[in-house]
Structure formats: C-alpha cells, structure tokens
Design a protein around this motif. Structure first.
Motif, PDB file in Angstrom:
ATOM      1  N   ALA A  45       1.128  -1.563   0.000  1.00 10.12           N
ATOM      2  CA  ALA A  45       0.207  -0.325  -0.223  1.00 10.12           C
ATOM      3  C   ALA A  45       0.914   1.674   0.384  1.00 10.12           C
ATOM      4  O   ALA A  45       0.211   2.455  -0.785  1.00 10.12           O
ATOM      5  CB  ALA A  45      -0.661   0.159   1.738  1.00 10.12           C
ATOM      6  N   ALA A  46       2.324   1.276   0.573  1.00 13.32           N
ATOM      7  CA  ALA A  46       2.808   2.653   0.764  1.00 13.32           C
ATOM      8  C   ALA A  46       3.903   2.541  -0.520  1.00 13.32           C
ATOM      9  O   ALA A  46       4.559   3.810  -0.889  1.00 13.32           O
ATOM     10  CB  ALA A  46       4.036   1.966   1.409  1.00 13.32           C
ATOM     11  N   ASP A  47       3.285   2.459  -1.633  1.00  8.58           N
ATOM     12  CA  ASP A  47       3.804   1.975  -3.226  1.00  8.58           C
ATOM     13  C   ASP A  47       3.109   2.856  -3.731  1.00  8.58           C
ATOM     14  O   ASP A  47       2.145   2.022  -4.375  1.00  8.58           O
ATOM     15  CB  ASP A  47       4.829   0.689  -3.832  1.00  8.58           C
ATOM     16  N   GLY A  48       3.193   4.151  -3.735  1.00 13.30           N
ATOM     17  CA  GLY A  48       2.390   4.714  -5.124  1.00 13.30           C
ATOM     18  C   GLY A  48       2.107   4.803  -6.758  1.00 13.30           C
ATOM     19  O   GLY A  48       1.549   4.598  -7.025  1.00 13.30           O
ATOM     20  N   ALA A  49       3.618   4.220  -7.171  1.00 14.75           N
ATOM     21  CA  ALA A  49       2.569   3.715  -8.255  1.00 14.75           C
ATOM     22  C   ALA A  49       2.636   2.358  -8.955  1.00 14.75           C
ATOM     23  O   ALA A  49       2.054   2.264  -9.539  1.00 14.75           O
ATOM     24  CB  ALA A  49       4.553   3.469  -8.739  1.00 14.75           C
ATOM     25  N   ALA A  50       2.361   1.603  -7.791  1.00 17.21           N
ATOM     26  CA  ALA A  50       2.398  -0.299  -7.802  1.00 17.21           C
ATOM     27  C   ALA A  50       0.612  -0.063  -7.756  1.00 17.21           C
ATOM     28  O   ALA A  50       0.054  -0.457  -8.471  1.00 17.21           O
ATOM     29  CB  ALA A  50       3.198  -0.758  -7.056  1.00 17.21           C
ATOM     30  N   LEU A 156       1.318  -5.120  -9.996  1.00 17.91           N
ATOM     31  CA  LEU A 156       1.776  -4.181  -8.710  1.00 17.91           C
ATOM     32  C   LEU A 156       3.918  -5.556  -8.690  1.00 17.91           C
ATOM     33  O   LEU A 156       4.294  -4.859  -7.753  1.00 17.91           O
ATOM     34  CB  LEU A 156       1.687  -6.005  -7.312  1.00 17.91           C
ATOM     35  N   ASP A 157       4.422  -5.439 -10.131  1.00 23.84           N
ATOM     36  CA  ASP A 157       5.648  -6.348  -9.676  1.00 23.84           C
ATOM     37  C   ASP A 157       6.418  -4.348 -10.010  1.00 23.84           C
ATOM     38  O   ASP A 157       6.465  -3.937 -10.224  1.00 23.84           O
ATOM     39  CB  ASP A 157       6.248  -7.247 -11.121  1.00 23.84           C
ATOM     40  N   SER A 158       6.999  -4.200  -8.686  1.00 22.67           N
ATOM     41  CA  SER A 158       7.201  -2.972  -8.338  1.00 22.67           C
ATOM     42  C   SER A 158       8.812  -3.476  -7.316  1.00 22.67           C
ATOM     43  O   SER A 158       8.629  -4.108  -6.592  1.00 22.67           O
ATOM     44  CB  SER A 158       6.714  -2.011  -7.755  1.00 22.67           C
ATOM     45  N   PRO A 159      10.713  -2.887  -7.882  1.00 28.95           N
ATOM     46  CA  PRO A 159      10.801  -2.070  -6.877  1.00 28.95           C
ATOM     47  C   PRO A 159      10.561  -2.697  -5.080  1.00 28.95           C
ATOM     48  O   PRO A 159      11.025  -2.898  -4.524  1.00 28.95           O
ATOM     49  CB  PRO A 159      12.200  -2.277  -7.748  1.00 28.95           C
ATOM     50  N   SER A 160       9.784  -1.729  -4.896  1.00 27.40           N
ATOM     51  CA  SER A 160       9.464  -1.482  -3.297  1.00 27.40           C
ATOM     52  C   SER A 160       8.245  -2.519  -3.389  1.00 27.40           C
ATOM     53  O   SER A 160       8.598  -2.456  -1.352  1.00 27.40           O
ATOM     54  CB  SER A 160       8.688   0.031  -4.258  1.00 27.40           C
ATOM     55  N   ALA A 275       1.786  -0.599 -20.541  1.00 26.69           N
ATOM     56  CA  ALA A 275       2.461  -0.025 -19.107  1.00 26.69           C
ATOM     57  C   ALA A 275       3.963   0.333 -19.706  1.00 26.69           C
ATOM     58  O   ALA A 275       4.234  -0.927 -20.671  1.00 26.69           O
ATOM     59  CB  ALA A 275       2.307  -0.670 -17.964  1.00 26.69           C
ATOM     60  N   ALA A 276       4.212   1.351 -18.779  1.00 29.45           N
ATOM     61  CA  ALA A 276       6.025   1.279 -19.752  1.00 29.45           C
ATOM     62  C   ALA A 276       6.385   0.243 -19.311  1.00 29.45           C
ATOM     63  O   ALA A 276       6.550  -0.259 -18.417  1.00 29.45           O
ATOM     64  CB  ALA A 276       6.070   2.602 -19.189  1.00 29.45           C
ATOM     65  N   PRO A 277       7.780  -0.604 -20.059  1.00 32.18           N
ATOM     66  CA  PRO A 277       8.287  -1.373 -19.539  1.00 32.18           C
ATOM     67  C   PRO A 277       9.531  -1.433 -18.290  1.00 32.18           C
ATOM     68  O   PRO A 277      10.021  -0.510 -18.764  1.00 32.18           O
ATOM     69  CB  PRO A 277       9.695  -1.804 -20.756  1.00 32.18           C
ATOM     70  N   GLU A 278       8.544  -2.152 -17.431  1.00 31.20           N
ATOM     71  CA  GLU A 278       9.650  -2.001 -16.221  1.00 31.20           C
ATOM     72  C   GLU A 278      11.588  -2.537 -16.522  1.00 31.20           C
ATOM     73  O   GLU A 278      11.627  -2.959 -17.939  1.00 31.20           O
ATOM     74  CB  GLU A 278       9.715  -3.245 -15.205  1.00 31.20           C
ATOM     75  N   PRO A 279      12.652  -2.147 -15.910  1.00 30.04           N
ATOM     76  CA  PRO A 279      14.221  -2.286 -16.296  1.00 30.04           C
ATOM     77  C   PRO A 279      14.107  -3.425 -15.921  1.00 30.04           C
ATOM     78  O   PRO A 279      13.191  -4.770 -16.010  1.00 30.04           O
ATOM     79  CB  PRO A 279      14.347  -1.469 -15.021  1.00 30.04           C
ATOM     80  N   PRO A 280      14.743  -4.294 -17.217  1.00 28.46           N
ATOM     81  CA  PRO A 280      15.420  -6.502 -16.953  1.00 28.46           C
ATOM     82  C   PRO A 280      15.778  -6.250 -15.498  1.00 28.46           C
ATOM     83  O   PRO A 280      16.663  -5.606 -15.286  1.00 28.46           O
ATOM     84  CB  PRO A 280      16.549  -5.955 -18.238  1.00 28.46           C
ATOM     85  N   THR A 281      15.684  -7.948 -15.348  1.00 31.46           N
ATOM     86  CA  THR A 281      15.937  -8.013 -13.816  1.00 31.46           C
ATOM     87  C   THR A 281      17.048  -8.926 -14.575  1.00 31.46           C
ATOM     88  O   THR A 281      16.894  -8.883 -15.083  1.00 31.46           O
ATOM     89  CB  THR A 281      14.775  -8.700 -13.339  1.00 31.46           C
ATOM     90  N   GLN A 282      18.539  -8.460 -13.656  1.00 30.29           N
ATOM     91  CA  GLN A 282      19.088  -9.795 -13.631  1.00 30.29           C
ATOM     92  C   GLN A 282      19.543 -10.926 -12.817  1.00 30.29           C
ATOM     93  O   GLN A 282      20.709 -11.668 -13.068  1.00 30.29           O
ATOM     94  CB  GLN A 282      20.464  -8.440 -13.314  1.00 30.29           C
ATOM     95  N   GLU A 283      18.904 -10.873 -12.102  1.00 31.59           N
ATOM     96  CA  GLU A 283      18.577 -11.111 -10.550  1.00 31.59           C
ATOM     97  C   GLU A 283      16.978 -12.469  -9.781  1.00 31.59           C
ATOM     98  O   GLU A 283      16.361 -11.661  -9.901  1.00 31.59           O
ATOM     99  CB  GLU A 283      19.412 -11.154  -9.305  1.00 31.59           C
ATOM    100  N   TRP A 284      17.302 -13.166  -9.258  1.00 30.95           N
ATOM    101  CA  TRP A 284      16.378 -14.019  -8.979  1.00 30.95           C
ATOM    102  C   TRP A 284      15.958 -14.407  -7.809  1.00 30.95           C
ATOM    103  O   TRP A 284      17.247 -14.752  -7.667  1.00 30.95           O
ATOM    104  CB  TRP A 284      15.357 -15.498 -10.072  1.00 30.95           C
TER     105      TRP A 284
END
Length: 404
Positions: A45-50, A156-160, A275-284
């Motif tokens: 809930a704290a991630d406004g962008a998500a 909701l895929d967001s770094p936060s 949506a605008a593409p998210e930065p590519p993920t480098q690590e799982w």
C-alpha cells in the motif's frame, strides 16, 4: 457491528489466508452476497506507483469474465487500507487437493486442463497477463477450476514491493525468459499452464524440487520431467513448456486442442494500454510463499516411496516364505508367490492406466525378483535354515512395526 469488521461497504467475516500481496477475507457486500476481499499489505500500500498501475489494471480486469475466473468486482486503492474485491469461490486450492488425494485422473484432469486454458484465453483476450498461475492460485469447486489473482502480480511488480533485482513469481512455474530477465507475456502464462497441469497429472513437479535457484536453473537449462503424464496430454505439455516462447501454443490454441470454447477477442479499445516496460531483471530471488508447493510435492514423493518399499519388501518376504515352505507345504509356496504376483500386476495395471511407465517397469522387475529370490534360496539353503531366517525376519518386522 464494530468498524474493525468493516472495510468500506464490506462486512468482513473471517480471514481466509494471506499471500505475497495481502490478506484475503471472506466478506459480505451491501446486498448480503459473499465476496473475497484482498487487503493489501502495508508495504504494498505504501508504493504509490504500484497502486496507480494496479488502479489502471483494475479497470480492465473488471471487464474480464468467464466461468473459470474469480472476477474482480470492486476496488478501493486510495484509502489507508487499499483492497480489491473478487467473486468468492467456495472450494479448495489445487495444491491442497493434490496434497491430500494425489494426482488427478480421467475426467478430473480433463476438466482442469480445459478450464485453465479457457481462463487464460479470457484473460489474454482482454490484454491481461496473469503472471503467477500455479496450484495455489487455482481453486477447485465441484471439480471445476477457477483462476484467482489474475493481473495483480503484473501490476504490482515493483522494486518497492518485491525488493530490487527480484522476479515476482514461483520457481518451477515461471517461464525461462522471465527468469532470464525478460518480460512476462501471454506465452509465459502458457508455460505456467503446462507446469501446473503437469504437476496435477503426475503429482511431481516437472522441474523437481530443492532450493529455488536450483529449480530456476533447471527451468532455464533442462527439459521437464513428463514421464508420469498421460500419453494423450504429454505432447501438449511438452509444447507448452518449450524454452522458446514462440514455440508454445497460445491459450486459444490450447482451447481448440482440448475441445473447449475460447472466448471471443476483446475489442482493441477495451484492452488495457500497455504499461511502460520495467527495467530488465538481472537476478532471481525466491519468494516466501514457495514452501506450500514444495510441501505438496514432498508428500507425493513420500507416497511413491512408501509404495515402492511395499512392493520390494513384500516381494522379499514372499520369496522367503515360499522358499521356507517349499519342502513342507509345496502348495503354500505356489499360493504365496501367486498372491504376490497378482498384487504386483494390479499395481502395474494402475500404472498403465496412469501412463506411469517407470512404475510398470518397477513392478514387473520386482515380481521377477521375488521369483528369482525364491529359486536362489531353495537352491542354496536347507529348509531348516530358511525356516529360521523366516522366523527371524518376522520378529524383526514385528519389532520395527511396534517401535514405530
């Protein structure tokens, strides 16, 4: 009624469970109908962008309809406790059903495969990607599958929300291109469909179990284990689990090949805008909700291990009993070996019906081994020695049984 029991116009009745994004509650809407209310976790809930991205997705998700979907009915994403409301499906998760009853067979498996394909086709026709299809997100009600949480993981895929460098999803169900840092597409959902149905058909994870990074490595570099899948389904599963996304069938093609009706495509103006593409993920990195799937697979493997031990152990005892009785009561030798042989053939027949080739081979080899043991024992040992060995073996078995 206390305010703690209410969330907007919804009366919360009981907590149903929790996941990576929030807690799910059984609730009543203003008309008195039961619904499922997912209250987002504080860090989500704290991630406004998500939340803004989820709000855009919800408008499209509310238009997605289908008999195998828990449709999104409402959402409130601006208050102190953001929540989503979906249709409540009274049933059990596919993971729980498999843990208790083992793999699905016959009509149950056919309905699952077709229903999940139809659900994905409806989701994709609206321009939505589920991104987290797995046994925990499939509810079985009266034998029919219902997909929950579609579109939420993608929004909701967001770094936060997930922590930097993380890939949102479940090892063994995430497509190789997603694990390698690519974007989740409808083809990734088809991969998850293949992994979910393969698990339901065999009771075994197609990419095995173990530490999540090890499972992810096998997804990217190894072929799936489909030996226990029925012959009629295995080719379609193999295509759906192809490492190349372009080689996989679409959800609509799955429907055609499974004989179910695919929903008509949604007009372009009603689809979500990408949506605008998210930065590519480098690590799982693993999620905290993976233990349930691993526990289900561990139980299935335990059942198979117990069955194998029973086949081998009863074969050894049968061979010893038959050898000990060979000189004193020859008819008993024949009876014991025959009874064991019938039991092995019945188990092998069940393996044939399930398309479990390894099980059939194991049973036939065990049956031949029992007969071979009998022949070796009567050739090498005296009847009295065999009788002493039989008594000793029985005493050991009784001691072990009571000690356990």
């Amino acid at each position: 009624m206390s305010t703690a029991d209410r969330l907007g116009p919804y009366h919360l009745l009981s907590r149903l469970g929790a996941g990576g994004f929030g807690e799910v509650h059984l609730a009543l809407d203003p008309e008195g109908r039961t619904v499922a209310v997912k209250v987002l976790h504080p860090h989500v809930a704290a991630d406004g962008a998500a939340l803004a991205r989820l709000a855009r997705e919800v408008e499209t998700m509310r238009r997605v309809r289908g008999p195998h979907l828990a449709e999104v009915l409402d959402a409130e994403l601006t208050g102190p406790r953001p929540f989503l409301v979906t249709r409540y499906v009274q049933g059990r998760s596919l993971g729980a059903v498999l843990a208790e009853g083992g793999p699905l067979r016959g009509e149950e498996l056919t309905r699952l495969a077709g229903g999940l394909a139809e659900a994905l086709a409806a989701i994709h026709a609206a321009g939505v990607v589920h991104r987290d299809l797995k046994p925990a997100n499939v509810i079985l009600a009266d034998g029919e599958p219902h997909v929950i949480d579609f579109g939420i993981a993608c929004a909701l895929d967001s770094p936060s929300v997930t922590a930097p460098g993380a890939v949102l999803g479940t090892p063994g169900y995430l497509a190789p291109e997603v694990l390698s840092g690519g974007e989740a597409s409808p083809a990734a959902d088809v991969f998850a469909w293949g992994a979910t149905v393969a698990y339901a058909a065999s009771g075994r994870q197609p990419y095995g179990t173990g530490p999540p990074p090890a499972v992810a490595y096998r997804v990217v570099h190894h072929d799936p284990d489909l030996d226990e899948a029925p012959a009629w389904l295995a080719p379609l599963l193999r295509e759906s689990l192809a490492r190349d996304p372009a080689a996989r069938p679409t959800a609509a093609e799955l429907c055609v090949r499974l004989g179910v009706a695919a929903p008509p495509p949604v007009p372009a103006e009603r689809r979500r805008r990408p949506a605008a593409p998210e930065p590519p993920t480098q690590e799982w990195r693993p999620q905290s909700r993976e233990t349930a799937g691993q526990e289900v697979d561990a139980r299935a493997r335990h059942r198979d291990k117990v069955r194998r031990r029973w086949v081998v152990g009863s074969g050894v005892v049968s061979g010893l009993v038959a050898a000990a009785a060979h000189q004193y009561v020859p008819e008993m030798s024949l009876l014991v070996l025959s009874a064991y042989g019938v039991g092995v053939l019945v188990d092998a027949g069940a393996g044939v019906m399930a398309g479990a080739r390894r099980r059939v081979v194991f049973d036939l080899v065990s049956g031949a081994g029992a007969v071979g043991l009998y022949a070796v024992l009567i050739a090498l040992f005296s009847p009295f020695t065999l009788l002493l060995a039989l008594v000793t073996a029985l005493l050991v078995l009784v001691t072990v049984a009571f000690a356990g």
